[in-house]
Design a protein around this motif. Structure first.
Motif, PDB file in Angstrom:
ATOM      1  N   GLY A 260      -5.015  -8.990 -12.357  1.00 31.14           N
ATOM      2  CA  GLY A 260      -5.194  -7.869 -11.457  1.00 31.14           C
ATOM      3  C   GLY A 260      -4.220  -6.745 -11.760  1.00 31.14           C
ATOM      4  O   GLY A 260      -3.423  -6.799 -12.700  1.00 31.14           O
ATOM      5  N   LEU A 261      -4.285  -5.691 -10.935  1.00 29.83           N
ATOM      6  CA  LEU A 261      -3.422  -4.524 -11.102  1.00 29.83           C
ATOM      7  C   LEU A 261      -2.297  -4.609 -10.078  1.00 29.83           C
ATOM      8  O   LEU A 261      -2.487  -4.336  -8.889  1.00 29.83           O
ATOM      9  N   HIS A 262      -1.112  -4.994 -10.550  1.00 26.34           N
ATOM     10  CA  HIS A 262       0.031  -5.212  -9.669  1.00 26.34           C
ATOM     11  C   HIS A 262       1.231  -4.397 -10.163  1.00 26.34           C
ATOM     12  O   HIS A 262       1.305  -4.039 -11.347  1.00 26.34           O
ATOM     13  N   MET A 345     -24.162  -9.959   2.177  1.00 23.75           N
ATOM     14  CA  MET A 345     -24.503 -10.373   0.809  1.00 23.75           C
ATOM     15  C   MET A 345     -23.350 -10.122  -0.160  1.00 23.75           C
ATOM     16  O   MET A 345     -23.237 -10.789  -1.187  1.00 23.75           O
ATOM     17  N   TRP A 346     -22.499  -9.143   0.160  1.00 26.18           N
ATOM     18  CA  TRP A 346     -21.545  -8.660  -0.817  1.00 26.18           C
ATOM     19  C   TRP A 346     -20.081  -8.816  -0.424  1.00 26.18           C
ATOM     20  O   TRP A 346     -19.199  -8.566  -1.250  1.00 26.18           O
ATOM     21  N   GLU A 347     -19.789  -9.213   0.805  1.00 26.90           N
ATOM     22  CA  GLU A 347     -18.412  -9.144   1.292  1.00 26.90           C
ATOM     23  C   GLU A 347     -17.430  -9.964   0.460  1.00 26.90           C
ATOM     24  O   GLU A 347     -16.290  -9.538   0.219  1.00 26.90           O
ATOM     25  N   LYS A 348     -17.841 -11.138  -0.009  1.00 27.85           N
ATOM     26  CA  LYS A 348     -16.891 -11.948  -0.790  1.00 27.85           C
ATOM     27  C   LYS A 348     -16.513 -11.258  -2.099  1.00 27.85           C
ATOM     28  O   LYS A 348     -15.376 -11.389  -2.579  1.00 27.85           O
ATOM     29  N   TYR A 349     -17.448 -10.486  -2.656  1.00 24.57           N
ATOM     30  CA  TYR A 349     -17.147  -9.749  -3.887  1.00 24.57           C
ATOM     31  C   TYR A 349     -16.254  -8.546  -3.576  1.00 24.57           C
ATOM     32  O   TYR A 349     -15.323  -8.238  -4.336  1.00 24.57           O
ATOM     33  N   HIS A 350     -16.522  -7.847  -2.481  1.00 16.90           N
ATOM     34  CA  HIS A 350     -15.652  -6.745  -2.061  1.00 16.90           C
ATOM     35  C   HIS A 350     -14.220  -7.233  -1.872  1.00 16.90           C
ATOM     36  O   HIS A 350     -13.262  -6.598  -2.337  1.00 16.90           O
ATOM     37  N   SER A 351     -14.065  -8.359  -1.200  1.00 12.69           N
ATOM     38  CA  SER A 351     -12.721  -8.887  -0.914  1.00 12.69           C
ATOM     39  C   SER A 351     -12.006  -9.299  -2.194  1.00 12.69           C
ATOM     40  O   SER A 351     -10.795  -9.084  -2.347  1.00 12.69           O
ATOM     41  N   THR A 352     -12.749  -9.882  -3.130  1.00 14.21           N
ATOM     42  CA  THR A 352     -12.155 -10.282  -4.411  1.00 14.21           C
ATOM     43  C   THR A 352     -11.632  -9.080  -5.177  1.00 14.21           C
ATOM     44  O   THR A 352     -10.518  -9.102  -5.723  1.00 14.21           O
ATOM     45  N   VAL A 353     -12.420  -8.011  -5.219  1.00 15.67           N
ATOM     46  CA  VAL A 353     -12.000  -6.809  -5.947  1.00 15.67           C
ATOM     47  C   VAL A 353     -10.787  -6.173  -5.281  1.00 15.67           C
ATOM     48  O   VAL A 353      -9.819  -5.790  -5.946  1.00 15.67           O
ATOM     49  N   LEU A 354     -10.799  -6.049  -3.955  1.00 16.07           N
ATOM     50  CA  LEU A 354      -9.670  -5.439  -3.255  1.00 16.07           C
ATOM     51  C   LEU A 354      -8.387  -6.246  -3.481  1.00 16.07           C
ATOM     52  O   LEU A 354      -7.316  -5.671  -3.710  1.00 16.07           O
ATOM     53  N   SER A 355      -8.482  -7.559  -3.442  1.00 20.22           N
ATOM     54  CA  SER A 355      -7.291  -8.400  -3.603  1.00 20.22           C
ATOM     55  C   SER A 355      -6.703  -8.321  -5.006  1.00 20.22           C
ATOM     56  O   SER A 355      -5.567  -8.751  -5.228  1.00 20.22           O
ATOM     57  N   SER A 356      -7.447  -7.768  -5.950  1.00 18.42           N
ATOM     58  CA  SER A 356      -6.949  -7.663  -7.328  1.00 18.42           C
ATOM     59  C   SER A 356      -6.025  -6.467  -7.525  1.00 18.42           C
ATOM     60  O   SER A 356      -5.448  -6.298  -8.603  1.00 18.42           O
ATOM     61  N   VAL A 357      -5.862  -5.635  -6.502  1.00 20.02           N
ATOM     62  CA  VAL A 357      -5.042  -4.423  -6.632  1.00 20.02           C
ATOM     63  C   VAL A 357      -3.912  -4.436  -5.613  1.00 20.02           C
ATOM     64  O   VAL A 357      -4.142  -4.645  -4.418  1.00 20.02           O
ATOM     65  N   CYS A 358      -2.683  -4.200  -6.088  1.00 15.98           N
ATOM     66  CA  CYS A 358      -1.528  -4.128  -5.190  1.00 15.98           C
ATOM     67  C   CYS A 358      -0.611  -2.961  -5.549  1.00 15.98           C
ATOM     68  O   CYS A 358       0.591  -3.008  -5.304  1.00 15.98           O
ATOM     69  N   VAL A 359      -1.162  -1.917  -6.148  1.00 13.63           N
ATOM     70  CA  VAL A 359      -0.410  -0.683  -6.388  1.00 13.63           C
ATOM     71  C   VAL A 359      -1.341   0.470  -6.053  1.00 13.63           C
ATOM     72  O   VAL A 359      -2.507   0.475  -6.455  1.00 13.63           O
ATOM     73  N   PHE A 360      -0.818   1.453  -5.292  1.00 13.44           N
ATOM     74  CA  PHE A 360      -1.689   2.466  -4.696  1.00 13.44           C
ATOM     75  C   PHE A 360      -1.074   3.857  -4.829  1.00 13.44           C
ATOM     76  O   PHE A 360       0.130   4.012  -5.031  1.00 13.44           O
ATOM     77  N   ARG A 361      -1.928   4.860  -4.646  1.00 13.40           N
ATOM     78  CA  ARG A 361      -1.439   6.229  -4.520  1.00 13.40           C
ATOM     79  C   ARG A 361      -0.841   6.403  -3.122  1.00 13.40           C
ATOM     80  O   ARG A 361      -1.496   6.101  -2.126  1.00 13.40           O
ATOM     81  N   LYS A 362       0.384   6.896  -3.062  1.00 15.19           N
ATOM     82  CA  LYS A 362       1.039   7.041  -1.762  1.00 15.19           C
ATOM     83  C   LYS A 362       0.282   8.028  -0.869  1.00 15.19           C
ATOM     84  O   LYS A 362       0.129   7.792   0.341  1.00 15.19           O
ATOM     85  N   ILE A 410     -10.878  -0.137   7.646  1.00 11.39           N
ATOM     86  CA  ILE A 410      -9.615   0.598   7.560  1.00 11.39           C
ATOM     87  C   ILE A 410      -8.462  -0.314   7.934  1.00 11.39           C
ATOM     88  O   ILE A 410      -7.418  -0.342   7.263  1.00 11.39           O
ATOM     89  N   ASP A 411      -8.634  -1.083   8.998  1.00 13.82           N
ATOM     90  CA  ASP A 411      -7.594  -2.025   9.428  1.00 13.82           C
ATOM     91  C   ASP A 411      -7.313  -3.065   8.349  1.00 13.82           C
ATOM     92  O   ASP A 411      -6.159  -3.434   8.104  1.00 13.82           O
ATOM     93  N   ARG A 412      -8.361  -3.549   7.704  1.00 13.56           N
ATOM     94  CA  ARG A 412      -8.178  -4.573   6.660  1.00 13.56           C
ATOM     95  C   ARG A 412      -7.416  -4.012   5.465  1.00 13.56           C
ATOM     96  O   ARG A 412      -6.575  -4.707   4.879  1.00 13.56           O
ATOM     97  N   ILE A 413      -7.719  -2.791   5.077  1.00 16.39           N
ATOM     98  CA  ILE A 413      -6.989  -2.187   3.960  1.00 16.39           C
ATOM     99  C   ILE A 413      -5.527  -1.997   4.332  1.00 16.39           C
ATOM    100  O   ILE A 413      -4.622  -2.249   3.522  1.00 16.39           O
ATOM    101  N   TYR A 414      -5.285  -1.564   5.550  1.00 12.88           N
ATOM    102  CA  TYR A 414      -3.898  -1.377   6.000  1.00 12.88           C
ATOM    103  C   TYR A 414      -3.136  -2.709   5.951  1.00 12.88           C
ATOM    104  O   TYR A 414      -1.987  -2.762   5.489  1.00 12.88           O
ATOM    105  N   LYS A 415      -3.769  -3.776   6.401  1.00 11.55           N
ATOM    106  CA  LYS A 415      -3.121  -5.092   6.358  1.00 11.55           C
ATOM    107  C   LYS A 415      -2.889  -5.537   4.909  1.00 11.55           C
ATOM    108  O   LYS A 415      -1.876  -6.185   4.606  1.00 11.55           O
ATOM    109  N   HIS A 416      -3.827  -5.192   4.016  1.00 13.61           N
ATOM    110  CA  HIS A 416      -3.646  -5.538   2.600  1.00 13.61           C
ATOM    111  C   HIS A 416      -2.450  -4.794   2.014  1.00 13.61           C
ATOM    112  O   HIS A 416      -1.677  -5.363   1.229  1.00 13.61           O
TER     113      HIS A 416
END
Length: 427
Positions: A260-262, A345-362, A410-416
């Motif tokens: 992933g991107l960390h 149908m797609w949520e598990k794939y969305h969650s997998t992709v989001l969890s692969s990233v832990c560096v963001f634009r401030k 939005i809440d889930r992204i904030y928690k991530h």
């Protein structure tokens, strides 16, 4: 006599072989020119715009699922334009950044300091090098023209046959998205305005128009509209057609064989500045596609790995790149409305992709945090949409259920973000 006949037969056979070879050589030459996009001598240049999606991937059939119920930039947040780009009045042709210093920095390995700050955010110096895709001023100017220009031609060129490539009277172009159902036009439009709230400038300018063969804007293509069987007075989206773009392959850190991107400095320091700038845009894209539940980009590639192990090595759906490195997020019909309707149908794939990233634009994450804190995403999105788009009432807005889904994501992204900060803040 037999010798003469044999010689004549041999001569005819050689002539036939020569003819076949000549025809085959010509066909091979034309095929090679087609593959490379070269034009024949004297025939003018080949000008490539947004490519039609000719793939027949199974997941696209989900776009045709009928909706149970139905009800492509105004107010874009100000952003600094750090480039010296030139743009025509409509058919925008990107040029390589003219700032030699910035171009040189992008080509070399990282030498300006750490690419990450505060644990999980891209460094400020990288943010300063990232050019703005579509500025507020440019988008506003394009929208004003697109609402009044006469459309003189409609032709295939923007994906499905129900969508069309429109040519305006001044020669500029736009993609007209009719959509399989109203969900998709609504999703494309609201996704665009949500990007504005988040300060994401990678989406081409978009306006709505009402198909009316008696109006001045549509009168010249009345016959074509009839052939397409578009409903009269249907609301469609028009997005700027951008030329001189190329496909984008998923970068190595985001492929299935990678972790992933960390914010691991040992890995990021080996990247060139240009590679880091592209990864920065990918981090925005992944967050944004999770927020809108858009499955028709990287998520669809992840899904397709079940039968195509090399899908990540090919161009990503609905993602293109300018010569200077800007990513362009196109064809966002699957976002928000339709994406929320088929979320199970797609949520598990969305969650997998989001969890692969832990560096963001401030800057992006600050806006996400603000939406989380104020819990007014629905109100702000509706106001921006209503104030910017005269046809907003005709197209409609998110249902109460879907507005709740947006707040939840939005809440889930904030928690991530908090999870990533806790994990990497001490590094």
């Amino acid at each position: 006599m037999r010798a003469v006949s044999a010689n004549l037969f041999a001569l005819l056979f050689l002539c036939a072989l020569a003819s076949v070879f000549y025809v085959w050589s010509a066909l091979e030459n034309r095929l090679e020119r087609h593959k490379r996009g070269f034009s024949a001598p004297g025939a003018g240049s080949f000008h490539q715009g947004l490519p039609a999606d000719l793939s027949a991937k199974t997941f696209r059939a989900l776009l045709a699922v009928p909706a149970a119920k139905r009800p492509h930039l105004g107010g874009r947040l100000e952003a600094r334009n750090l480039t010296h780009q030139t743009a025509s009045a409509g058919n925008r042709d990107y040029h390589v950044n003219g700032d030699n210093k910035r171009s040189a920095l992008q080509e070399g390995l990282v030498k300006l300091g750490s690419p990450v700050e505060d644990g999980i955010f891209w460094s400020e110096w990288l943010e300063d090098l990232l050019p703005v895709g579509f500025t507020e001023e440019y988008a506003r100017s394009w929208r004003e023209r697109a609402r009044t220009y006469r459309i003189v031609k409609l032709e295939p060129g923007c994906g499905r046959i129900s969508n069309q490539l429109a040519t305006f009277a001044d020669g500029t172009k736009a993609c007209v998205r009719y959509g399989i159902n109203a969900d998709q036009v609504q999703g494309e439009t609201l996704t665009y305005y949500l990007a504005s709230l988040l300060g994401i400038t990678n989406l081409p300018p978009l306006v709505l128009s009402q198909v009316n063969s008696d109006s001045e804007q549509w009168a010249a293509v009345r016959t074509r509209i009839g052939g397409l069987q578009w409903s009269d007075r249907a609301v469609v989206s028009l997005t700027e057609w951008v030329s001189n773009l190329t496909g984008v392959v998923t970068p190595a850190p985001l492929r299935q064989e990678s972790s992933g991107l960390h914010p691991v400095l040992g890995e990021l320091r080996n990247k060139t500045t240009a590679e880091l700038l592209e990864l920065m845009q990918w981090s925005d894209l992944i967050m944004f596609d999770y927020l809108t539940a858009n499955f028709d980009r990287l998520v669809s590639n992840l899904f397709s790995l079940q039968w195509d192990s090399r899908v990540m090595e090919r161009d990503t759906n609905n993602l293109l790149k300018t010569p200077r490195g800007d990513l362009v997020f196109i064809d966002n019909e699957a976002g928000l409305v339709h994406g929320f309707r088929v979320l199970n149908m797609w949520e598990k794939y969305h969650s997998t992709v989001l969890s692969s990233v832990c560096v963001f634009r401030k800057s992006t994450m600050q806006r996400v945090a603000e939406l989380h804190r104020r819990r007014d995403a629905r109100k702000r999105l509706r106001e921006l949409y209503r104030d910017s788009e005269p046809l907003s009432q005709e197209l409609g807005f998110l249902s109460d259920e879907h507005a709740g889904v947006l707040e939840d994501r939005i809440d889930r992204i904030y928690k991530h973000i908090l999870h990533c900060k806790a994990k990497y803040s001490q590094l």
